[in-house]
Scaffold this motif. Structure first.
Motif, PDB file in Angstrom:
ATOM      1  N   PRO A 177      42.291  61.848  -1.448  1.00  0.00           N
ATOM      2  CA  PRO A 177      43.749  61.841  -1.248  1.00  0.00           C
ATOM      3  C   PRO A 177      44.389  60.468  -1.391  1.00  0.00           C
ATOM      4  O   PRO A 177      45.610  60.381  -1.362  1.00  0.00           O
ATOM      5  CB  PRO A 177      43.900  62.364   0.176  1.00  0.00           C
ATOM      6  N   ASN A 178      43.603  59.425  -1.542  1.00  0.00           N
ATOM      7  CA  ASN A 178      44.234  58.114  -1.721  1.00  0.00           C
ATOM      8  C   ASN A 178      44.522  57.818  -3.194  1.00  0.00           C
ATOM      9  O   ASN A 178      44.974  56.733  -3.522  1.00  0.00           O
ATOM     10  CB  ASN A 178      43.362  57.015  -1.118  1.00  0.00           C
TER      11      ASN A 178
ATOM     12  N   GLU B 102      53.214  51.739  -1.575  1.00  0.00           N
ATOM     13  CA  GLU B 102      52.383  50.580  -1.906  1.00  0.00           C
ATOM     14  C   GLU B 102      51.080  51.022  -2.549  1.00  0.00           C
ATOM     15  O   GLU B 102      50.503  52.039  -2.167  1.00  0.00           O
ATOM     16  CB  GLU B 102      52.108  49.762  -0.650  1.00  0.00           C
ATOM     17  N   VAL B 103      50.638  50.229  -3.499  1.00  0.00           N
ATOM     18  CA  VAL B 103      49.498  50.586  -4.335  1.00  0.00           C
ATOM     19  C   VAL B 103      48.536  49.412  -4.360  1.00  0.00           C
ATOM     20  O   VAL B 103      48.963  48.268  -4.494  1.00  0.00           O
ATOM     21  CB  VAL B 103      50.014  50.914  -5.756  1.00  0.00           C
ATOM     22  N   THR B 104      47.255  49.693  -4.180  1.00  0.00           N
ATOM     23  CA  THR B 104      46.274  48.599  -4.190  1.00  0.00           C
ATOM     24  C   THR B 104      45.638  48.415  -5.556  1.00  0.00           C
ATOM     25  O   THR B 104      45.130  47.349  -5.856  1.00  0.00           O
ATOM     26  CB  THR B 104      45.169  48.864  -3.168  1.00  0.00           C
TER      27      THR B 104
ATOM     28  N   VAL C 216      47.905  53.094  -0.537  1.00  0.00           N
ATOM     29  CA  VAL C 216      47.590  52.571   0.793  1.00  0.00           C
ATOM     30  C   VAL C 216      47.624  53.720   1.800  1.00  0.00           C
ATOM     31  O   VAL C 216      46.732  53.868   2.630  1.00  0.00           O
ATOM     32  CB  VAL C 216      48.607  51.472   1.170  1.00  0.00           C
ATOM     33  N   LYS C 217      48.665  54.547   1.713  1.00  0.00           N
ATOM     34  CA  LYS C 217      48.777  55.721   2.590  1.00  0.00           C
ATOM     35  C   LYS C 217      48.352  56.949   1.809  1.00  0.00           C
ATOM     36  O   LYS C 217      48.895  57.199   0.724  1.00  0.00           O
ATOM     37  CB  LYS C 217      50.229  55.870   3.063  1.00  0.00           C
ATOM     38  N   PRO C 218      47.399  57.730   2.326  1.00  0.00           N
ATOM     39  CA  PRO C 218      46.932  58.894   1.556  1.00  0.00           C
ATOM     40  C   PRO C 218      48.021  59.945   1.421  1.00  0.00           C
ATOM     41  O   PRO C 218      48.911  60.054   2.274  1.00  0.00           O
ATOM     42  CB  PRO C 218      45.759  59.423   2.384  1.00  0.00           C
ATOM     43  N   PHE C 219      47.916  60.697   0.356  1.00  0.00           N
ATOM     44  CA  PHE C 219      48.893  61.760   0.101  1.00  0.00           C
ATOM     45  C   PHE C 219      48.152  63.001  -0.374  1.00  0.00           C
ATOM     46  O   PHE C 219      47.465  62.967  -1.390  1.00  0.00           O
ATOM     47  CB  PHE C 219      49.894  61.299  -0.963  1.00  0.00           C
ATOM     48  N   VAL C 220      48.274  64.084   0.392  1.00  0.00           N
ATOM     49  CA  VAL C 220      47.604  65.338   0.039  1.00  0.00           C
ATOM     50  C   VAL C 220      48.626  66.290  -0.559  1.00  0.00           C
ATOM     51  O   VAL C 220      49.684  66.521   0.022  1.00  0.00           O
ATOM     52  CB  VAL C 220      46.958  65.988   1.278  1.00  0.00           C
TER      53      VAL C 220
ATOM     54  N   THR D 196      49.138  63.930   5.890  1.00  0.00           N
ATOM     55  CA  THR D 196      50.071  63.192   5.045  1.00  0.00           C
ATOM     56  C   THR D 196      51.297  62.826   5.867  1.00  0.00           C
ATOM     57  O   THR D 196      51.815  63.652   6.611  1.00  0.00           O
ATOM     58  CB  THR D 196      50.505  64.052   3.850  1.00  0.00           C
ATOM     59  N   ASP D 197      51.713  61.591   5.709  1.00  0.00           N
ATOM     60  CA  ASP D 197      52.911  61.127   6.408  1.00  0.00           C
ATOM     61  C   ASP D 197      54.126  61.931   5.926  1.00  0.00           C
ATOM     62  O   ASP D 197      54.379  62.002   4.723  1.00  0.00           O
ATOM     63  CB  ASP D 197      53.097  59.630   6.098  1.00  0.00           C
TER      64      ASP D 197
END
Lengths: 198, 286
Positions: free
Chosen positions: A39-40, A66-68, A102-106, B112-113
């Motif tokens: 999910p990241n 934000e993207v690493t 940076v923050k996972p997204f499902v 997920t936020d």
């Protein structure tokens, strides 16, 4: 004078570009990830002119994401025939980028067939199949390669098929006069002697 | 002089050695590096079996007892990943229980936020693409006449609203086509055209302002009140305007051109930062 972009770049924990772009016309679409993709990672379809820095800054400034890291690849399209099949051409390639978030997204799950009522899925599916069939037939007809077996089975064709099968299974049953070969021939026209006295 | 504080780390190490040597029974010649006089009263020499270099003892690695003496002195001879022989050497973590792998399904779900920025790519948080009836609920595009009264900041914000709406429409189209959701392509196309019309109107208005600015510069060259050389004040108003009968119109024209200059877009003082808007807001404004 520090521009707002430069100020934002200073605020970000990671390096961010400070170049200003006005009135961009790029279309960036997010694409459903493959199965088992963590999910990241978020996949995007971007214009061919985009590079990794562009998508990083675009996501940061426009979407506050934000993207690493970014991975990118270009998908070459298959060769296609032109209209009326007058030659070959290759459609323009498409660029995809996978951003490490940076923050996972499902992603939400794919809609079940039952849940697609608002999209009128049943009608759409029937129409789509019918259209495909028509397209295939017209393609064959244009090529002149339509064979009897590609035709739709009408009642007559089915009847003929049945009779043909009967014949193939037992050819003798269709011998002359409808007689089986085992039976003896019978004279049909027999000289009948008429009694003239009567 | 060795103080108690300085001794503490070495004492700890020595204690560990005592424990290690008693369990493993490794005998080594006793030799201390620190001051013997200070260390002796505490414990010495019955348990002391190793040097104070703790590394060698703490590592459980030792030579494999039945190791063959190979001609090439290859320590790894006989070890194979394919045959899963493991190491011939006892490793420092050999006694540690290894973590067992967990299936992805058994892992706790990733949350997920709800305020994640990527949600803005979706028209709908469950179906990605909004249903056609809902997708068709939008107004007409902005006209150039309406946009003429807007500042550059407003126009730029509206442009970014359009860009994000286009991204949303493209994402929905991809999902609708690839996952075969059903109908909705025609409605989405109408919506996209509406967005494009708004963008076209924005560019139209900006082009108009640019032409007005060009004309104003031409006019200013012949205006005695305006100094374009860059030295001194650019605008020096005269004490009074000369009223010439029958020539009122040109003066108004000049004033109109000057007011256009004041509102003309100057890109370098602007910001590309988009407005923080969501789908609902976009749908209502476009």
């Amino acid at each position: 004078m520090a521009t707002p972009v430069a100020t934002a770049a200073v605020k970000a924990l990671r390096p961010i570009g400070g170049k200003q772009i006005f009135l961009p016309q790029h279309v960036v679409k997010m694409v459903r990830p493959k199965d088992n993709q963590p999910p990241n990672l978020a996949t995007f379809s971007v214009p061919l002119t985009f590079n990794k820095f562009d998508i990083r800054d675009y996501l940061f400034h426009a979407y506050n994401v934000e993207v690493t890291g970014v991975r990118s690849f270009v998908n070459q399209r298959r060769l296609q025939k032109k209209y009326r099949r007058l030659g070959w051409y290759r459609p323009q390639a498409g660029k995809m980028m996978i951003a490490e978030l940076v923050k996972p997204f499902v992603w939400p799950k794919i809609l079940e067939l039952k849940e697609r009522g608002d999209f009128d899925y049943k009608t759409w599916f029937t129409m789509e199949n019918e259209q495909d069939k028509i397209n295939d037939e017209s393609l064959l007809r244009e090529k002149g390669r339509q064979k009897p077996r590609d035709l739709e089975m009408t009642h007559d064709i089915l009847l003929m098929k049945k009779q043909a099968k009967l014949f193939l299974d037992d050819p003798a049953s269709w011998a002359f006069g409808g007689l089986r070969s085992t039976e003896k021939w019978r004279e049909v026209e027999v000289d009948v002697k008429l009694d003239k006295n009567k | 002089m060795v103080t108690l504080g300085a001794l503490r780390p070495s004492m700890g190490a020595a204690l560990q050695i005592c424990r290690a040597s008693s369990t493993h029974g490794i005998a080594a010649p006793a030799r201390t590096v620190t001051s013997r006089a200070a260390a002796r009263p505490v414990f010495y020499p019955s348990a002391q079996a190793a040097s104070l270099s703790t590394t060698a003892v703490l590592l459980k690695r030792h030579k494999y007892v039945g190791a063959r003496v190979t001609r090439d002195n290859n320590k790894q001879r006989g070890e194979s990943v394919l045959r899963r022989t493991g190491t011939r050497w006892r490793l420092s973590m050999s006694d540690e229980p290894l973590p067992q792998p967990v299936k992805p399904e058994e892992l706790p779900p990733v949350e997920t936020d709800p305020n994640h920025g990527l949600w803005e790519f979706f028209q709908d948080r469950t179906s990605i693409a909004s249903p056609p009836l809902k997708d068709a609920q939008h107004g007409r595009p902005w006209t150039a006449e309406e946009l003429r009264h807007k500042s550059w900041e407003d126009l730029h914000k509206l442009w970014w609203v359009c860009v994000k709406e286009q991204n949303r429409i493209a994402t929905a189209k991809w999902e609708r086509d690839n996952r075969q959701l059903g109908y909705g392509g025609a409605e989405a196309e109408t919506r996209r055209k509406t967005v494009l019309a708004t963008q076209k109107a924005i560019k139209h208005v900006l082009t108009e302002r640019f032409y007005a600015w060009e004309d104003a510069v031409e006019l200013a060259k012949s205006d005695p009140e305006i100094n374009l050389s860059g030295d001194g004040p650019a605008f020096t108003p005269q004490e009074y305007l000369e009223e010439v009968p029958g020539e009122g119109a040109p003066v108004e024209e000049i004033e109109a051109a000057e007011s256009d200059v004041a509102t003309s877009p100057i890109p370098d003082s602007s910001t590309p930062l988009p407005p923080k808007s969501n789908a609902q807001k976009t749908a209502s404004t476009i």
